[in-house]
Motif scaffolding. Structure first.
Motif, PDB file in Angstrom:
ATOM      1  N   SER A  26       0.820  -1.220   0.000  1.00  0.00           N
ATOM      2  CA  SER A  26       0.000   0.000   0.000  1.00  0.00           C
ATOM      3  C   SER A  26       0.848   1.262   0.000  1.00  0.00           C
ATOM      4  CB  SER A  26      -0.932   0.020   1.210  1.00  0.00           C
ATOM      5  OG  SER A  26      -0.223   0.361   2.392  1.00  0.00           O
ATOM      6  N   LEU A  27       2.094   1.173   0.454  1.00  0.00           N
ATOM      7  CA  LEU A  27       3.002   2.310   0.631  1.00  0.00           C
ATOM      8  C   LEU A  27       2.503   3.297   1.689  1.00  0.00           C
ATOM      9  CD1 LEU A  27       3.998   3.151  -3.068  1.00  0.00           C
ATOM     10  CD2 LEU A  27       5.376   1.964  -1.350  1.00  0.00           C
ATOM     11  N   GLY A  32       6.371  -2.865  12.092  1.00  0.00           N
ATOM     12  CA  GLY A  32       7.790  -3.166  11.958  1.00  0.00           C
ATOM     13  C   GLY A  32       8.609  -2.003  11.428  1.00  0.00           C
ATOM     14  N   VAL A  33       9.534  -2.318  10.526  1.00  0.00           N
ATOM     15  CA  VAL A  33      10.408  -1.307   9.926  1.00  0.00           C
ATOM     16  C   VAL A  33       9.585  -0.227   9.227  1.00  0.00           C
ATOM     17  CG1 VAL A  33      12.145  -0.927   8.113  1.00  0.00           C
ATOM     18  CG2 VAL A  33      12.367  -2.854   9.651  1.00  0.00           C
ATOM     19  N   ASP A  34       8.561  -0.644   8.503  1.00  0.00           N
ATOM     20  CA  ASP A  34       7.710   0.288   7.758  1.00  0.00           C
ATOM     21  C   ASP A  34       7.102   1.335   8.690  1.00  0.00           C
ATOM     22  OD1 ASP A  34       6.368   1.347   5.547  1.00  0.00           O
ATOM     23  OD2 ASP A  34       4.818  -0.192   5.555  1.00  0.00           O
ATOM     24  N   ALA A  47       2.871  11.596   2.666  1.00  0.00           N
ATOM     25  CA  ALA A  47       2.325  12.434   1.581  1.00  0.00           C
ATOM     26  C   ALA A  47       2.928  12.031   0.234  1.00  0.00           C
ATOM     27  CB  ALA A  47       2.587  13.910   1.882  1.00  0.00           C
ATOM     28  N   ALA A  48       4.242  11.786   0.218  1.00  0.00           N
ATOM     29  CA  ALA A  48       4.900  11.370  -1.029  1.00  0.00           C
ATOM     30  C   ALA A  48       4.405   9.990  -1.469  1.00  0.00           C
ATOM     31  CB  ALA A  48       6.417  11.370  -0.850  1.00  0.00           C
ATOM     32  N   CYS A  49       4.196   9.096  -0.513  1.00  0.00           N
ATOM     33  CA  CYS A  49       3.680   7.761  -0.846  1.00  0.00           C
ATOM     34  C   CYS A  49       2.253   7.849  -1.393  1.00  0.00           C
ATOM     35  CB  CYS A  49       3.725   6.854   0.375  1.00  0.00           C
ATOM     36  SG  CYS A  49       5.389   6.295   0.806  1.00  0.00           S
ATOM     37  N   ARG A  50       1.446   8.708  -0.804  1.00  0.00           N
ATOM     38  CA  ARG A  50       0.080   8.886  -1.321  1.00  0.00           C
ATOM     39  C   ARG A  50       0.106   9.415  -2.749  1.00  0.00           C
ATOM     40  NH1 ARG A  50      -2.444  10.989   4.245  1.00  0.00           N
ATOM     41  NH2 ARG A  50      -3.301   8.985   4.915  1.00  0.00           N
ATOM     42  N   ALA A  51       1.030  10.324  -3.031  1.00  0.00           N
ATOM     43  CA  ALA A  51       1.146  10.859  -4.395  1.00  0.00           C
ATOM     44  C   ALA A  51       1.560   9.761  -5.370  1.00  0.00           C
ATOM     45  CB  ALA A  51       2.149  12.019  -4.420  1.00  0.00           C
ATOM     46  N   LEU A  52       2.477   8.885  -4.954  1.00  0.00           N
ATOM     47  CA  LEU A  52       2.880   7.758  -5.804  1.00  0.00           C
ATOM     48  C   LEU A  52       1.700   6.831  -6.070  1.00  0.00           C
ATOM     49  CD1 LEU A  52       6.347   6.811  -4.306  1.00  0.00           C
ATOM     50  CD2 LEU A  52       5.903   7.576  -6.646  1.00  0.00           C
ATOM     51  N   ARG A  53       0.919   6.560  -5.035  1.00  0.00           N
ATOM     52  CA  ARG A  53      -0.266   5.709  -5.208  1.00  0.00           C
ATOM     53  C   ARG A  53      -1.235   6.337  -6.202  1.00  0.00           C
ATOM     54  NH1 ARG A  53      -2.108   1.621  -1.683  1.00  0.00           N
ATOM     55  NH2 ARG A  53      -3.678   1.472  -3.316  1.00  0.00           N
ATOM     56  N   ALA A  54      -1.447   7.640  -6.086  1.00  0.00           N
ATOM     57  CA  ALA A  54      -2.406   8.330  -6.959  1.00  0.00           C
ATOM     58  C   ALA A  54      -1.919   8.373  -8.405  1.00  0.00           C
ATOM     59  CB  ALA A  54      -2.659   9.742  -6.433  1.00  0.00           C
ATOM     60  N   ALA A  55      -0.602   8.522  -8.593  1.00  0.00           N
ATOM     61  CA  ALA A  55      -0.062   8.712  -9.941  1.00  0.00           C
ATOM     62  C   ALA A  55       0.281   7.399 -10.661  1.00  0.00           C
ATOM     63  CB  ALA A  55       1.176   9.601  -9.877  1.00  0.00           C
ATOM     64  N   HIS A  56       0.873   6.445  -9.954  1.00  0.00           N
ATOM     65  CA  HIS A  56       1.441   5.276 -10.635  1.00  0.00           C
ATOM     66  C   HIS A  56       1.068   3.923 -10.038  1.00  0.00           C
ATOM     67  CE1 HIS A  56       3.989   8.001 -12.885  1.00  0.00           C
ATOM     68  NE2 HIS A  56       4.399   8.533 -11.758  1.00  0.00           N
ATOM     69  N   TYR A  57       0.760   3.882  -8.764  1.00  0.00           N
ATOM     70  CA  TYR A  57       0.619   2.598  -8.079  1.00  0.00           C
ATOM     71  C   TYR A  57      -0.737   2.480  -7.397  1.00  0.00           C
ATOM     72  CZ  TYR A  57       5.607   2.505  -8.945  1.00  0.00           C
ATOM     73  OH  TYR A  57       6.827   2.528  -9.555  1.00  0.00           O
ATOM     74  N   GLY A  58      -1.795   2.680  -8.165  1.00  0.00           N
ATOM     75  CA  GLY A  58      -3.147   2.608  -7.629  1.00  0.00           C
ATOM     76  C   GLY A  58      -3.453   1.279  -6.971  1.00  0.00           C
TER      77      GLY A  58
END
Length: 169
Positions: A26-27, A32-34, A47-58
């Protein structure tokens, strides 16, 4: 040539160019480490992970892949997120675990990172046997064609540290 070092400690305190996160697909943080990286790095990473999800990794980041974000409040420039496989004693999963390390180094090269800190990917809740995970990690890093000068395996406990030291020696 890449120098491999092993330290026992907390990956969130490592002063390196890039810290690798053993992320869930999910990013969006987890345990754990995450969870530790997201807590220590603050809201900029999420915030950066949410942007990645929205743009490339739905549908989420696929297992064995890697992607980078800024490191937020961590003492690093970037966090490289990679999703390790869950242990099932399937030979194909060993290739996916190796891919986590090689893909993270590929992303590090794209960023210009010279030092990278890795956790023991997939050994926590994903149950990968520590000795096998250490073997795959060290072999993959040794065989990688990379400009990264130092790979630092940061191991949370004594058992993990000893497993990685025995492979790296």
């Amino acid at each position: 040539m890449t120098t491999i070092t092993c330290v026992q400690g907390d990956i969130t305190g490592q002063h390196v160019d890039a810290i690798v996160n053993a992320a869930n697909s999910s990013l969006l943080g987890g345990g754990g480490v995450d969870g530790a990286i997201h807590r220590a790095g603050g809201p900029d990473i999420l915030a950066a992970c949410r942007a990645l999800r929205a743009a490339h990794y739905g549908k989420g980041l696929p297992t064995g892949h890697a992607v980078a974000t800024p490191a937020g409040r961590l003492p690093a420039r970037w966090v490289i997120h990679t999703v390790g496989p869950v242990w099932r004693n399937d030979p194909a999963d060993s290739a996916l675990l190796a891919s986590c390390y090689s893909e993270s180094l590929r992303v590090a090269d794209e960023l210009g990172a010279k030092s990278v800190a890795f956790p023991a990917i997939s050994t926590g809740i994903y149950r990968w046997p520590m000795e096998d995970a250490a073997r795959i990690a060290v072999e993959t890093v040794r065989e990688a064609e990379t400009s990264v000068e130092e790979v630092r395996f940061v191991l949370f406990d004594e058992r993990a540290y000893e497993a990685f030291v025995s492979q790296a020696s």
